[in-house]
Design a protein around this motif. Sequence first.
Motif: not given
Lengths: 256, 265
Positions: A189, A193, A197, A231, A234-235, A238-239, A242-243, A246, B114, B117-119, B122
Amino acid sequence: MKADAMARSRVIPPLIGFGSLALSVLAFEVLIRLNVISKFIVPPPSEIAMSFERIIVEEHVLQRFVATGSEVLTAAAMLTVVGVSIGVLLFQVDILRRATETWVAAMAAAPIVLMYPLFLVIFGRSPWTIIMIGFVAALPPVILKTIEGLAGTRRVLINVGRSFSMSESQLFWKIMLPSALPTIFVGLRLGLIFALINIVGVEFLINFGGLGQLINELAERYDLAGTYAAICFVILVSIIVFALTERIERWLTPAN
Amino acid sequence: MAHAGQLTAARTPRPALADPVTMVRIAIIVGVLAFWEVLSRSGWLYRDVVPSLVAISKAVGELLIDKDYYWNLGWTGFEVAVALGIGGVGGLLAGLILGSNKLLGKSFEPYLYYLGPTPKIIFFPVMIMWFGIGPGSKIALGTISCFFPIALSTAAGMRQIKPVLISVGRTYRANAWQMMTKIYIPAMRHPIINGIRLGLGVAIIGTLLAETKLSNKGIGFLIINAYSTFDMPRMYALLIVLFVLSIGVNALVGRFGGLDKIKRS
């Protein structure tokens, strides 16, 4: 005492968190409309929200998402095969482990992603540069967690196997690997991640591929609202990754 | 004869030089270097992708006596230090507040958790808009990179403090400031140092990546410059020196903070 009860409530803390977020977004909107903050530096949040539709329809954000996703998945598959194998090898051959474990740990602290110009020369401006950076940068945690998981197999489990006079390979496949799986998954995991990134980052830096490139392109076009929206997208992605991982990890971890 | 030698060697303790771990390490290093040199002379890959070791060592030597290199290293060091200063103090404060107040912690920590761990790279186009194309935007990127790990590990460390230590402080009627400086911070120096170590790592990455994207000074600029002039030995030299520096600084912070002694206590 009252604050304590509020902290324990299931509704109030998320409400405060989300409320403050909404308030600050609103504050930005007002300040930008009042020209306190220049809208050529920060576009109003309403405009950013509007441009979401545009980046989905015109910029094919979903195709880009698939492009980035397949790069991440390729890197993750390579991590699973290579990373776990190296971990198993180092665990089985004790002398190799004692010789190289500190090196692997040191690599985890090194800024591997800075090697991307080197990978550009080797692999060219192709998806492989991006995949390989994601793979190499995420390798150390996978190796370290695999070793940790195998080394943490409980003595009693191994003794059970021995009392059934299992061979070494049976011992490994039937007892040690299953018992190490939760820890190995923690490593995978982390690796996934890290890979995500670095892959998005390198896409942005070399202006090639999926989501990262979109941000670069919009910024170079000076499409501010679009840049901010990309942006945010993308955030969000990735959230969610990640979740989601998890959740899987919690589901895999045996309840104590 | 060789057989007998092996047997006795296995039983008697060996002198330090013949320590098997060291021997394996030396064997691996020699093997990798030999493989590298063969690869570079074979001509299987494009010329200069794998430069010969002689060329790389020459480039490392040239780099280490180059005044220009130290000037750029100074800029990068300055940017990382300022980023770590701002992000570190900000992260520490945020961590202390979120760790000490349950309500605020539960309300805002998920966002940090949360967003961590984002890039971060950017955000660079936005940082250029806000802070210009000079060192400001690189510092900003380093700052947001290192803020998250430091804030999160401070908040987590705060909750791991033994309640008895807090009770002792309360018994002596320590005020908030005294509680902070005499109880909380000493009791959680390990998580804080660990957070700083993680933060330093990502601050270096953030700052240097930003430098490779758009700048005219710093190590990142030198790396991307070596790439665009296709000076491969110099690029290898820069990367090698950078890796040695960042692994070294990381180990130094760990040792300085006593992280290597944690397991024993």
